[in-house]
Design a protein around this motif. Sequence first.
Motif, PDB file in Angstrom:
ATOM      1  N   GLU A  32       0.843  -0.932   0.083  1.00 42.54           N
ATOM      2  CA  GLU A  32       0.158  -0.194  -0.120  1.00 42.54           C
ATOM      3  C   GLU A  32       0.783   1.240  -0.214  1.00 42.54           C
ATOM      4  N   PRO A  33       0.720   2.368  -0.564  1.00 41.70           N
ATOM      5  CA  PRO A  33       1.312   3.646  -0.750  1.00 41.70           C
ATOM      6  C   PRO A  33       1.279   4.355   0.590  1.00 41.70           C
ATOM      7  N   ALA A  34       2.495   4.908   0.629  1.00 41.61           N
ATOM      8  CA  ALA A  34       2.675   5.736   2.041  1.00 41.61           C
ATOM      9  C   ALA A  34       2.413   7.078   1.426  1.00 41.61           C
ATOM     10  N   GLY A  35       2.463   8.164   2.335  1.00 41.82           N
ATOM     11  CA  GLY A  35       1.757   9.298   2.050  1.00 41.82           C
ATOM     12  C   GLY A  35       2.301  10.080   0.693  1.00 41.82           C
ATOM     13  N   ASP A  36       3.647   9.913   0.419  1.00 43.79           N
ATOM     14  CA  ASP A  36       4.242  10.267  -0.834  1.00 43.79           C
ATOM     15  C   ASP A  36       4.419   9.443  -1.825  1.00 43.79           C
ATOM     16  N   GLU A  37       3.941   8.118  -1.792  1.00 42.48           N
ATOM     17  CA  GLU A  37       4.239   7.317  -2.515  1.00 42.48           C
ATOM     18  C   GLU A  37       3.116   6.744  -3.924  1.00 42.48           C
ATOM     19  N   LEU A  38       3.718   6.074  -4.847  1.00 41.01           N
ATOM     20  CA  LEU A  38       2.503   5.803  -5.968  1.00 41.01           C
ATOM     21  C   LEU A  38       2.439   4.291  -5.782  1.00 41.01           C
ATOM     22  N   LEU A  39       1.265   3.732  -6.011  1.00 39.89           N
ATOM     23  CA  LEU A  39       1.228   2.344  -6.131  1.00 39.89           C
ATOM     24  C   LEU A  39       0.826   2.035  -7.637  1.00 39.89           C
ATOM     25  N   VAL A  40       1.864   1.316  -8.257  1.00 38.32           N
ATOM     26  CA  VAL A  40       1.757   1.148  -9.603  1.00 38.32           C
ATOM     27  C   VAL A  40       1.393  -0.509  -9.798  1.00 38.32           C
ATOM     28  N   ARG A  41       0.442  -0.471 -10.714  1.00 42.00           N
ATOM     29  CA  ARG A  41       0.129  -1.733 -11.489  1.00 42.00           C
ATOM     30  C   ARG A  41       1.268  -2.218 -12.529  1.00 42.00           C
ATOM     31  N   VAL A  42       2.022  -2.995 -12.138  1.00 42.34           N
ATOM     32  CA  VAL A  42       3.004  -3.600 -13.143  1.00 42.34           C
ATOM     33  C   VAL A  42       2.355  -4.266 -14.316  1.00 42.34           C
ATOM     34  N   ARG A  43       2.908  -3.848 -15.538  1.00 44.76           N
ATOM     35  CA  ARG A  43       2.374  -4.309 -16.762  1.00 44.76           C
ATOM     36  C   ARG A  43       3.688  -5.037 -17.453  1.00 44.76           C
ATOM     37  N   ALA A  44       4.654  -4.510 -17.034  1.00 43.38           N
ATOM     38  CA  ALA A  44       5.987  -5.254 -17.813  1.00 43.38           C
ATOM     39  C   ALA A  44       7.454  -4.742 -16.957  1.00 43.38           C
ATOM     40  N   SER A  45       8.389  -5.922 -17.061  1.00 42.08           N
ATOM     41  CA  SER A  45       9.444  -5.716 -16.324  1.00 42.08           C
ATOM     42  C   SER A  45      10.476  -6.476 -17.135  1.00 42.08           C
ATOM     43  N   THR A  46      11.776  -6.585 -16.656  1.00 42.66           N
ATOM     44  CA  THR A  46      12.896  -7.183 -17.190  1.00 42.66           C
ATOM     45  C   THR A  46      13.401  -8.093 -16.264  1.00 42.66           C
ATOM     46  N   VAL A  47      13.825  -9.589 -16.939  1.00 40.41           N
ATOM     47  CA  VAL A  47      15.081 -10.185 -16.211  1.00 40.41           C
ATOM     48  C   VAL A  47      16.334  -9.952 -16.579  1.00 40.41           C
ATOM     49  N   SER A  48      17.135  -9.107 -15.908  1.00 40.73           N
ATOM     50  CA  SER A  48      18.427  -8.601 -15.683  1.00 40.73           C
ATOM     51  C   SER A  48      19.505  -9.416 -15.218  1.00 40.73           C
ATOM     52  N   ILE A  49      20.776  -9.052 -15.516  1.00 39.50           N
ATOM     53  CA  ILE A  49      21.789  -9.651 -14.983  1.00 39.50           C
ATOM     54  C   ILE A  49      21.914  -9.331 -13.309  1.00 39.50           C
ATOM     55  N   ALA A  50      21.170  -8.313 -13.126  1.00 32.74           N
ATOM     56  CA  ALA A  50      21.064  -8.212 -11.442  1.00 32.74           C
ATOM     57  C   ALA A  50      19.987  -9.132 -11.038  1.00 32.74           C
ATOM     58  N   ASP A  51      19.262  -9.613 -11.726  1.00 33.79           N
ATOM     59  CA  ASP A  51      18.294 -10.569 -11.033  1.00 33.79           C
ATOM     60  C   ASP A  51      18.825 -11.952 -11.013  1.00 33.79           C
ATOM     61  N   HIS A  52      19.740 -12.322 -11.967  1.00 32.63           N
ATOM     62  CA  HIS A  52      20.586 -13.499 -11.902  1.00 32.63           C
ATOM     63  C   HIS A  52      21.388 -13.390 -10.837  1.00 32.63           C
ATOM     64  N   ARG A  53      22.135 -12.375 -10.737  1.00 33.24           N
ATOM     65  CA  ARG A  53      23.000 -12.500  -9.409  1.00 33.24           C
ATOM     66  C   ARG A  53      22.425 -12.384  -8.216  1.00 33.24           C
ATOM     67  N   LEU A  54      21.471 -11.983  -7.845  1.00 34.64           N
ATOM     68  CA  LEU A  54      20.466 -12.065  -6.720  1.00 34.64           C
ATOM     69  C   LEU A  54      19.774 -13.455  -6.524  1.00 34.64           C
ATOM     70  N   ARG A  55      19.532 -13.914  -7.486  1.00 40.02           N
ATOM     71  CA  ARG A  55      18.930 -15.434  -7.441  1.00 40.02           C
ATOM     72  C   ARG A  55      19.904 -16.308  -7.460  1.00 40.02           C
ATOM     73  N   SER A  56      20.955 -16.158  -7.836  1.00 41.37           N
ATOM     74  CA  SER A  56      21.932 -17.444  -8.045  1.00 41.37           C
ATOM     75  C   SER A  56      23.098 -17.016  -6.980  1.00 41.37           C
ATOM     76  N   ARG A  57      23.375 -15.781  -6.781  1.00 37.37           N
ATOM     77  CA  ARG A  57      24.455 -15.464  -5.714  1.00 37.37           C
ATOM     78  C   ARG A  57      25.970 -15.540  -6.582  1.00 37.37           C
ATOM     79  N   GLU A  58      25.789 -15.531  -7.625  1.00 35.57           N
ATOM     80  CA  GLU A  58      27.076 -15.618  -8.590  1.00 35.57           C
ATOM     81  C   GLU A  58      27.440 -14.062  -8.987  1.00 35.57           C
ATOM     82  N   VAL A  59      28.446 -13.678  -8.162  1.00 39.47           N
ATOM     83  CA  VAL A  59      28.923 -12.181  -8.240  1.00 39.47           C
ATOM     84  C   VAL A  59      30.276 -12.230  -8.759  1.00 39.47           C
ATOM     85  N   PRO A  60      30.824 -10.763  -9.510  1.00 41.44           N
ATOM     86  CA  PRO A  60      32.232 -10.916  -9.805  1.00 41.44           C
ATOM     87  C   PRO A  60      32.982 -11.174  -8.479  1.00 41.44           C
ATOM     88  N   ARG A  61      34.074 -11.786  -8.924  1.00 39.50           N
ATOM     89  CA  ARG A  61      35.165 -12.148  -8.118  1.00 39.50           C
ATOM     90  C   ARG A  61      35.560 -11.506  -7.067  1.00 39.50           C
TER      91      ARG A  61
END
Length: 335
Positions: A32-61
């Motif tokens: 739920e949005p706080a006083g200064d926030e928007l609540l956005v109904r998401v229509r699209a996103s992407t699966v990025s390298i950042a998502d891969h890293r957080l999911r797999s915990r494979e990060v640079p050396r």
Amino acid sequence: MTTTETLTMRAAVIDRFGGPEAVVVADRPRPEPAGDELLVRVRASTVSIADHRLRSREVPRGLGIVVGPAIGFRRPKHTVLGMEAAGVVEAVGPAVTRFAPGDEVILMRGARFGCHAEFVTVPEGGEVARKPANLSFEEAAAVVFGGHTALRYLDLVDVGPGTEVLVNGASGAVGTAVVQLAARRGARVTAVTSGRNAELVRSLGAAHVIDYTREDFAAAPDDDAPRYDVIVECVGNAPFGRVARLIRPGGALLLVISDLAGMIGAAVRPRRRGILVNQAGGPMGAEGMARLAALAEAGDLRPVIDRTYDLDDIVEAHRYVDSGRKRGSVVIRVG
């Protein structure tokens, strides 16, 4: 509609580190949005390298301990992935004045993640802007991650007519955005990518292409090595020590991806020959998001979409990103 339905949402959730199968679609409490926030109904996103890293915990050396507080040590710190989104404002907090329900927006939550869900919140003064009117939600989502990163780094340097820019990893989400934005500013762009992506990067504005499967751009003999004003490193295999001799005095190495040694070097190394080495990028904010949207609406930054999946197919999307063969963005349709 029942009370339960109004208070929950579908989201792609992880509760452990692992392969693509660690991601499951499940019900989660709707924010739920706080006083200064928007609540956005998401229509699209992407699966990025950042998502891969957080999911797999494979990060640079060397970065396992460093990034632990951000991504978690034994379990993921964020259970819903997704850094960016395009969607429609569903509701606003009482202090919001610039947006209203029904507005179409793009947003970046960054390291807070949470966009692989039907709803997400973002502060009105945060990284949110009106969606480019000429783009679909899928196309708009595809320009945010790469465009956001590209702007933050390119804004650190003077790029204009006559500037020689090399982009290592030119066919990814960030690389395709860097090629476009640097070329639009008048630079002569050399793109390092595989041969199968040569025509793609040329169509985005690259004047020269180096096929890394045939040639190591950093290994040319000194007498023959070209020189660049700016090198943008989007792969992680071109630290300062490998490419310093290729950078002209007063030039820059922008480390979009770097291991721990590269980050420490960027932080403590004095400017050699006036060379800027940066691994963090600059600020973005609401003003930067508005610029990003304007560039996309003007056609100066166009989306590059490799594949599009529905939220229910999120595991397949992660499998494809894990293959390392994606070009541009892998888009997720939500809702």
